[in-house]
Design a protein around this motif. Sequence first.
Motif, PDB file in Angstrom:
ATOM      1  N   ASP A  71      42.976  42.216  12.581  1.00 38.81           N
ATOM      2  CA  ASP A  71      44.157  42.570  11.766  1.00 38.81           C
ATOM      3  C   ASP A  71      44.225  41.796  10.455  1.00 38.81           C
ATOM      4  N   LEU A  72      43.093  41.285   9.966  1.00 43.32           N
ATOM      5  CA  LEU A  72      43.052  40.561   8.692  1.00 43.32           C
ATOM      6  C   LEU A  72      42.178  41.339   7.704  1.00 43.32           C
ATOM      7  N   GLU A  73      42.788  41.839   6.642  1.00 47.07           N
ATOM      8  CA  GLU A  73      42.060  42.546   5.594  1.00 47.07           C
ATOM      9  C   GLU A  73      41.933  41.616   4.381  1.00 47.07           C
ATOM     10  N   VAL A  74      40.712  41.334   3.987  1.00 49.30           N
ATOM     11  CA  VAL A  74      40.462  40.445   2.854  1.00 49.30           C
ATOM     12  C   VAL A  74      40.279  41.264   1.583  1.00 49.30           C
ATOM     13  N   ARG A  75      41.078  40.958   0.572  1.00 47.10           N
ATOM     14  CA  ARG A  75      40.902  41.539  -0.761  1.00 47.10           C
ATOM     15  C   ARG A  75      40.589  40.378  -1.704  1.00 47.10           C
ATOM     16  N   SER A  76      39.343  40.295  -2.128  1.00 46.47           N
ATOM     17  CA  SER A  76      38.907  39.126  -2.884  1.00 46.47           C
ATOM     18  C   SER A  76      38.417  39.502  -4.267  1.00 46.47           C
ATOM     19  N   ARG A  77      38.518  38.556  -5.182  1.00 44.03           N
ATOM     20  CA  ARG A  77      37.945  38.659  -6.526  1.00 44.03           C
ATOM     21  C   ARG A  77      36.769  37.695  -6.580  1.00 44.03           C
ATOM     22  N   GLN A  78      35.578  38.218  -6.886  1.00 42.22           N
ATOM     23  CA  GLN A  78      34.417  37.353  -7.048  1.00 42.22           C
ATOM     24  C   GLN A  78      34.541  36.612  -8.377  1.00 42.22           C
ATOM     25  N   VAL A  79      34.406  35.293  -8.329  1.00 36.75           N
ATOM     26  CA  VAL A  79      34.630  34.469  -9.517  1.00 36.75           C
ATOM     27  C   VAL A  79      33.460  33.525  -9.740  1.00 36.75           C
ATOM     28  N   ALA A  80      33.418  32.938 -10.924  1.00 37.27           N
ATOM     29  CA  ALA A  80      32.362  31.968 -11.242  1.00 37.27           C
ATOM     30  C   ALA A  80      32.620  30.626 -10.585  1.00 37.27           C
ATOM     31  N   ALA A  81      33.884  30.269 -10.442  1.00 34.15           N
ATOM     32  CA  ALA A  81      34.252  28.962  -9.874  1.00 34.15           C
ATOM     33  C   ALA A  81      33.938  28.920  -8.381  1.00 34.15           C
ATOM     34  N   ARG A  82      33.497  27.779  -7.912  1.00 30.90           N
ATOM     35  CA  ARG A  82      33.192  27.630  -6.494  1.00 30.90           C
ATOM     36  C   ARG A  82      34.462  27.373  -5.689  1.00 30.90           C
ATOM     37  N   ASN A  83      34.442  27.729  -4.422  1.00 35.75           N
ATOM     38  CA  ASN A  83      35.525  27.359  -3.507  1.00 35.75           C
ATOM     39  C   ASN A  83      35.347  25.923  -3.044  1.00 35.75           C
ATOM     40  N   GLY A  84      36.431  25.333  -2.614  1.00 35.20           N
ATOM     41  CA  GLY A  84      36.383  23.971  -2.103  1.00 35.20           C
ATOM     42  C   GLY A  84      35.849  23.923  -0.683  1.00 35.20           C
ATOM     43  N   ALA A  85      35.555  22.703  -0.223  1.00 34.66           N
ATOM     44  CA  ALA A  85      35.038  22.516   1.134  1.00 34.66           C
ATOM     45  C   ALA A  85      35.280  21.079   1.571  1.00 34.66           C
ATOM     46  N   ARG A  90      35.273  14.117  13.689  1.00 39.68           N
ATOM     47  CA  ARG A  90      36.367  13.884  14.636  1.00 39.68           C
ATOM     48  C   ARG A  90      35.817  13.453  15.989  1.00 39.68           C
ATOM     49  N   ARG A  91      34.613  12.877  16.005  1.00 38.25           N
ATOM     50  CA  ARG A  91      33.998  12.489  17.279  1.00 38.25           C
ATOM     51  C   ARG A  91      34.720  11.334  17.950  1.00 38.25           C
ATOM     52  N   GLU A  92      35.454  10.538  17.172  1.00 41.41           N
ATOM     53  CA  GLU A  92      36.184   9.405  17.760  1.00 41.41           C
ATOM     54  C   GLU A  92      37.647   9.758  18.051  1.00 41.41           C
ATOM     55  N   GLY A  93      38.006  11.014  17.875  1.00 44.67           N
ATOM     56  CA  GLY A  93      39.381  11.437  18.165  1.00 44.67           C
ATOM     57  C   GLY A  93      40.233  11.642  16.937  1.00 44.67           C
ATOM     58  N   GLU A  94      40.058  10.797  15.921  1.00 45.77           N
ATOM     59  CA  GLU A  94      40.797  10.919  14.676  1.00 45.77           C
ATOM     60  C   GLU A  94      39.893  11.529  13.610  1.00 45.77           C
ATOM     61  N   ARG A  95      40.498  12.206  12.632  1.00 42.06           N
ATOM     62  CA  ARG A  95      39.721  12.797  11.547  1.00 42.06           C
ATOM     63  C   ARG A  95      39.236  11.711  10.575  1.00 42.06           C
ATOM     64  N   GLU A  96      37.956  11.711  10.297  1.00 44.16           N
ATOM     65  CA  GLU A  96      37.389  10.861   9.255  1.00 44.16           C
ATOM     66  C   GLU A  96      36.784  11.772   8.196  1.00 44.16           C
ATOM     67  N   GLU A  97      37.312  11.683   6.991  1.00 40.85           N
ATOM     68  CA  GLU A  97      36.809  12.536   5.915  1.00 40.85           C
ATOM     69  C   GLU A  97      35.496  11.976   5.384  1.00 40.85           C
ATOM     70  N   LEU A  98      34.448  12.780   5.469  1.00 40.94           N
ATOM     71  CA  LEU A  98      33.129  12.368   4.982  1.00 40.94           C
ATOM     72  C   LEU A  98      32.888  12.889   3.568  1.00 40.94           C
ATOM     73  N   VAL A  99      33.256  14.138   3.334  1.00 39.51           N
ATOM     74  CA  VAL A  99      33.033  14.769   2.030  1.00 39.51           C
ATOM     75  C   VAL A  99      34.182  15.720   1.733  1.00 39.51           C
ATOM     76  N   GLU A 100      34.629  15.737   0.482  1.00 42.34           N
ATOM     77  CA  GLU A 100      35.546  16.787   0.044  1.00 42.34           C
ATOM     78  C   GLU A 100      35.079  17.305  -1.300  1.00 42.34           C
ATOM     79  N   GLN A 101      34.875  18.603  -1.385  1.00 39.85           N
ATOM     80  CA  GLN A 101      34.499  19.271  -2.628  1.00 39.85           C
ATOM     81  C   GLN A 101      35.697  20.077  -3.110  1.00 39.85           C
TER      82      GLN A 101
END
Length: 309
Positions: A71-85, A90-101
Amino acid sequence: MDNQVCVFAPSPQLTVTVEDLDGGPDLHLHAGGQGYWQARMITALGSPVVFCCALGGETGSVLGHLLTAPDLEVRSRQVAARNGAYIHDRREGEREELVEQYPGRLTRHEVDDLYELAVVAGLAAGVAVLGGSVDVATEEVVPVSVYERLAADLGRNGCRVVVDLAGARLAAALEGTPAVVKVSHEELIEDGRAKSDDLADLTGAARELVASGVELVVVSRAAEPTLAVTADDELLVTAPALDPVDTRGGGDSMTAGLAAAFAQGADLEAALRLGAAAGALNITRHGLGSGSGDAVRSLVERVEIARVG
């Protein structure tokens, strides 16, 4: 379309999470970001979603395959800019941020095309959720003026606009007079709208938003009962106490519950109950915006609503 909700999510994220599986790493690759988590919960609650977003770069190419759900319809615009990531451990139970783009900024023509997608989808749906994106502090994916224009154009043409924003985005959206504002107490304080987390201060801040033309202001307050303010009432909404696994995304699920309820023709009390139940269930799970609609609805009758004071 009956029951349909439009979700405006300028730049969804690619999420990579490392979990522990029998002492070894277990990699999870998913679509994410505020809008996608909201959309996933809305569909689980029985309302189809039209998801309006921009996709670009290698992350956007991967997201194009991952942005799938019943039930999810995606309507997207292809752009030059990259998406974040991001990559979280979370192997120790808590979130540890390794990388953010961080995502890139859209061009003027890309913004115009994305805006057009959202207006058409929102008017057809009748209920629209406006969410943000994770940006570098000095650079927005889309200009904040987009939120004012969307709120105004959709609202004046009969679409019920729900915003889950803060800071400059919320200020811009308020100029367009949305129907519903969901905001956390921390955001009200950080934005200078409330002096403290005292209930009276938060109620006063919500009252000011209602006075500006907003029909309903919902203020999440972490472990405290949620505050809901309309022109005629001030309510405290208490969800059943559940042991949290990950508190991230609880507010997004609450917004999703509100939007789904309004799309399905629910009244104010029923919408608040569904929103509170969705938020409560989400924090018991590892996946943000996850959980079954049946499980959420089983909690609805356990939600308590009382007038302030």
